[in-house]
Design an enzyme around this catalytic site. Structure first.
Site, PDB file in Angstrom:
ATOM      1  N   HIS A 196       0.849  -1.191   0.000  1.00 42.93           N
ATOM      2  CA  HIS A 196       0.000   0.000   0.000  1.00 42.93           C
ATOM      3  C   HIS A 196       0.886   1.243   0.000  1.00 42.93           C
ATOM      4  O   HIS A 196       2.106   1.167   0.230  1.00 42.93           O
ATOM      5  CB  HIS A 196      -0.951   0.000   1.193  1.00 42.93           C
ATOM      6  CG  HIS A 196      -0.280   0.100   2.531  1.00 42.93           C
ATOM      7  ND1 HIS A 196       0.503  -0.911   3.047  1.00 42.93           N
ATOM      8  CD2 HIS A 196      -0.271   1.087   3.475  1.00 42.93           C
ATOM      9  CE1 HIS A 196       0.938  -0.560   4.251  1.00 42.93           C
ATOM     10  NE2 HIS A 196       0.491   0.653   4.517  1.00 42.93           N
TER      11      HIS A 196
ATOM     12  N   HIS B 236       1.594   3.922   1.853  1.00 42.82           N
ATOM     13  CA  HIS B 236       2.036   4.685   3.010  1.00 42.82           C
ATOM     14  C   HIS B 236       3.554   4.734   2.969  1.00 42.82           C
ATOM     15  O   HIS B 236       4.214   3.764   2.561  1.00 42.82           O
ATOM     16  CB  HIS B 236       1.536   4.067   4.318  1.00 42.82           C
ATOM     17  CG  HIS B 236       0.129   4.471   4.658  1.00 42.82           C
ATOM     18  ND1 HIS B 236      -0.647   3.783   5.573  1.00 42.82           N
ATOM     19  CD2 HIS B 236      -0.640   5.500   4.199  1.00 42.82           C
ATOM     20  CE1 HIS B 236      -1.839   4.375   5.665  1.00 42.82           C
ATOM     21  NE2 HIS B 236      -1.851   5.408   4.852  1.00 42.82           N
TER      22      HIS B 236
ATOM     23  N   ASP C 134       6.106   4.454   4.904  1.00 43.12           N
ATOM     24  CA  ASP C 134       6.993   3.456   5.496  1.00 43.12           C
ATOM     25  C   ASP C 134       7.023   2.162   4.702  1.00 43.12           C
ATOM     26  O   ASP C 134       7.769   1.239   5.042  1.00 43.12           O
ATOM     27  CB  ASP C 134       6.614   3.187   6.958  1.00 43.12           C
ATOM     28  CG  ASP C 134       5.158   2.789   7.142  1.00 43.12           C
ATOM     29  OD1 ASP C 134       4.300   3.362   6.461  1.00 43.12           O
ATOM     30  OD2 ASP C 134       4.873   1.907   7.981  1.00 43.12           O
ATOM     31  N   HIS C 135       6.242   2.104   3.627  1.00 40.99           N
ATOM     32  CA  HIS C 135       6.236   0.917   2.770  1.00 40.99           C
ATOM     33  C   HIS C 135       6.725   1.203   1.344  1.00 40.99           C
ATOM     34  O   HIS C 135       6.892   0.261   0.571  1.00 40.99           O
ATOM     35  CB  HIS C 135       4.837   0.311   2.716  1.00 40.99           C
ATOM     36  CG  HIS C 135       4.368  -0.225   4.030  1.00 40.99           C
ATOM     37  ND1 HIS C 135       4.365  -1.569   4.338  1.00 40.99           N
ATOM     38  CD2 HIS C 135       3.921   0.409   5.144  1.00 40.99           C
ATOM     39  CE1 HIS C 135       3.921  -1.737   5.576  1.00 40.99           C
ATOM     40  NE2 HIS C 135       3.646  -0.549   6.078  1.00 40.99           N
TER      41      HIS C 135
ATOM     42  N   HIS D   5      -7.371  -1.509   5.611  1.00 41.85           N
ATOM     43  CA  HIS D   5      -6.519  -0.457   6.147  1.00 41.85           C
ATOM     44  C   HIS D   5      -7.110   0.897   5.759  1.00 41.85           C
ATOM     45  O   HIS D   5      -8.166   0.964   5.116  1.00 41.85           O
ATOM     46  CB  HIS D   5      -5.091  -0.648   5.609  1.00 41.85           C
ATOM     47  CG  HIS D   5      -4.040   0.094   6.364  1.00 41.85           C
ATOM     48  ND1 HIS D   5      -4.012   0.166   7.739  1.00 41.85           N
ATOM     49  CD2 HIS D   5      -2.975   0.821   5.940  1.00 41.85           C
ATOM     50  CE1 HIS D   5      -2.974   0.878   8.122  1.00 41.85           C
ATOM     51  NE2 HIS D   5      -2.336   1.300   7.043  1.00 41.85           N
TER      52      HIS D   5
ATOM     53  N   ASP E 202      -0.480  -3.872   5.970  1.00 41.58           N
ATOM     54  CA  ASP E 202      -1.054  -3.469   7.247  1.00 41.58           C
ATOM     55  C   ASP E 202      -2.557  -3.739   7.209  1.00 41.58           C
ATOM     56  O   ASP E 202      -3.185  -3.591   6.173  1.00 41.58           O
ATOM     57  CB  ASP E 202      -0.833  -1.988   7.478  1.00 41.58           C
ATOM     58  CG  ASP E 202       0.625  -1.589   7.591  1.00 41.58           C
ATOM     59  OD1 ASP E 202       1.488  -2.432   7.352  1.00 41.58           O
ATOM     60  OD2 ASP E 202       0.909  -0.421   7.871  1.00 41.58           O
TER      61      ASP E 202
ATOM     62  N   HIS F  45       6.289  -5.113  12.155  1.00 39.26           N
ATOM     63  CA  HIS F  45       5.651  -3.802  12.001  1.00 39.26           C
ATOM     64  C   HIS F  45       5.372  -3.206  13.382  1.00 39.26           C
ATOM     65  O   HIS F  45       4.273  -2.746  13.691  1.00 39.26           O
ATOM     66  CB  HIS F  45       4.367  -3.904  11.171  1.00 39.26           C
ATOM     67  CG  HIS F  45       3.913  -2.585  10.609  1.00 39.26           C
ATOM     68  ND1 HIS F  45       3.010  -1.767  11.241  1.00 39.26           N
ATOM     69  CD2 HIS F  45       4.263  -1.942   9.469  1.00 39.26           C
ATOM     70  CE1 HIS F  45       2.800  -0.676  10.519  1.00 39.26           C
ATOM     71  NE2 HIS F  45       3.561  -0.764   9.430  1.00 39.26           N
TER      72      HIS F  45
END
Length: 304
Positions: A63, A65, A67-68, A143, A213, A271
């Site tokens: 996805h 975000h 941090d990914h 999410h 997530d 995570h």
């Protein structure tokens, strides 16, 4: 048995810490490398893992975000400086083009290789990659933005020939493939030799499920049932369950409940939220529900 390994490059969540890198993993199946998510610092962690950049041709982004996916521009640029010529495929939600295309246009205009974005739907399971030995299928997550996990499934091998029996019955070479595929052998005299006498069952195929997530979501249980290794996010401890619901994340205890319901063989959790100084709280809560549990950590190589 052929390699089927998962390398943890990062297992932290959104807020950077000195203990964890943001999320990224590499799946190594028979020396083909597949990256899952690409947070900041991924390329440095890739170097530390001593894996070969040249063997990585597919990246799967769960996805959008940061941090990914914030590690993608640096990794793509580094590949160019290393003289890469092979195509790099990035599998992600279609909105990744809004993020990545302007960066590529500005910073990476003269790459010596092609970057191909392969969009997928996050609302239903879909096979998004397949080769002779592997399929990768999306696992819909719940999410705050469109998100999915990934199921890496090794293709089943054909039965193994028992050489002594094949020689004994003088089976022609032309019949070997049919026998490997499960057929009986009929001799020139019309005698049926059962396949079970000529072959041994192949080694069962292995499966790895990556689920991050997501809020606690029992709908994924059926799709991941019986996998050899499940990675499931465990961002919070159970005392923060209201926060987990608010941010659409899972607690360690809930990750254990998913593993138990799906009857997986092993659970790997990660995570981790930056608010916790000691990751053991996640292990304690998850392992109370599902004992065969392990904490993810940078540098870990887990066998599937």
């Amino acid at each position: 048995m052929e390699k089927f390994e998962v390398y943890i490059l990062g297992c932290g969540s959104a807020l950077p810490t000195t203990r964890h890198f943001p999320t990224s993993q590499v799946v190594n199946l028979r020396d083909k490398l597949f990256m899952i998510d690409c947070g900041e610092g991924t390329q440095m962690q890739f170097r530390r893992s001593k894996l070969k950049f040249s063997r990585l041709n597919h990246i799967f982004i769960s996805h959008l975000h940061g941090d990914h996916c914030f590690g993608l521009p640096g990794l793509i640029s580094t590949f160019g400086m290393l003289g890469r010529t092979a195509e790099l495929c990035i599998h992600a939600h279609r909105d990744i083009e809004k993020y990545l295309n302007p960066i590529l246009d500005y910073f990476c205009q003269h790459l010596p290789y092609k970057v191909t974005i392969v969009p997928f739907d996050t609302k239903k399971p879909e096979v998004i990659y397949e080769d002779r030995s592997l399929t990768v299928t999306t696992i819909p997550m719940k999410h705050r933005v469109p998100c999915c996990g990934f199921l890496f499934e090794e293709k089943a091998e054909r039965n193994h020939i028992i050489r002594d029996m094949v020689d004994f019955y003088k089976v022609p070479i032309s019949q070997i493939n049919r026998i490997k595929n499960g057929e009986d052998y009929v001799t020139p005299e019309g005698v049926i030799i059962p396949n079970s006498r000529l072959t041994q069952p192949a080694t069962p195929s292995r499966k790895y499920a990556y689920c991050s997530d997501t809020i606690y979501n029992e709908k994924i249980v059926e799709q991941i049932k019986g996998v050899d290794l499940l990675f499931h996010e465990s961002t919070f401890a159970q005392n923060e369950i209201p926060r987990a619901r608010e941010t659409y994340h899972t607690t360690a205890r809930q990750a254990g409940q998913i593993a138990l319901a799906a009857n997986v063989k092993k659970l790997l959790i990660g995570h981790f939220s930056a608010r916790y100084e000691n990751d053991l709280i996640f292990f304690q809560e998850a392992s109370e529900i599902f004992p065969n549990c392990q904490l993810a950590k940078e540098g870990l190589c887990a066998n599937v």
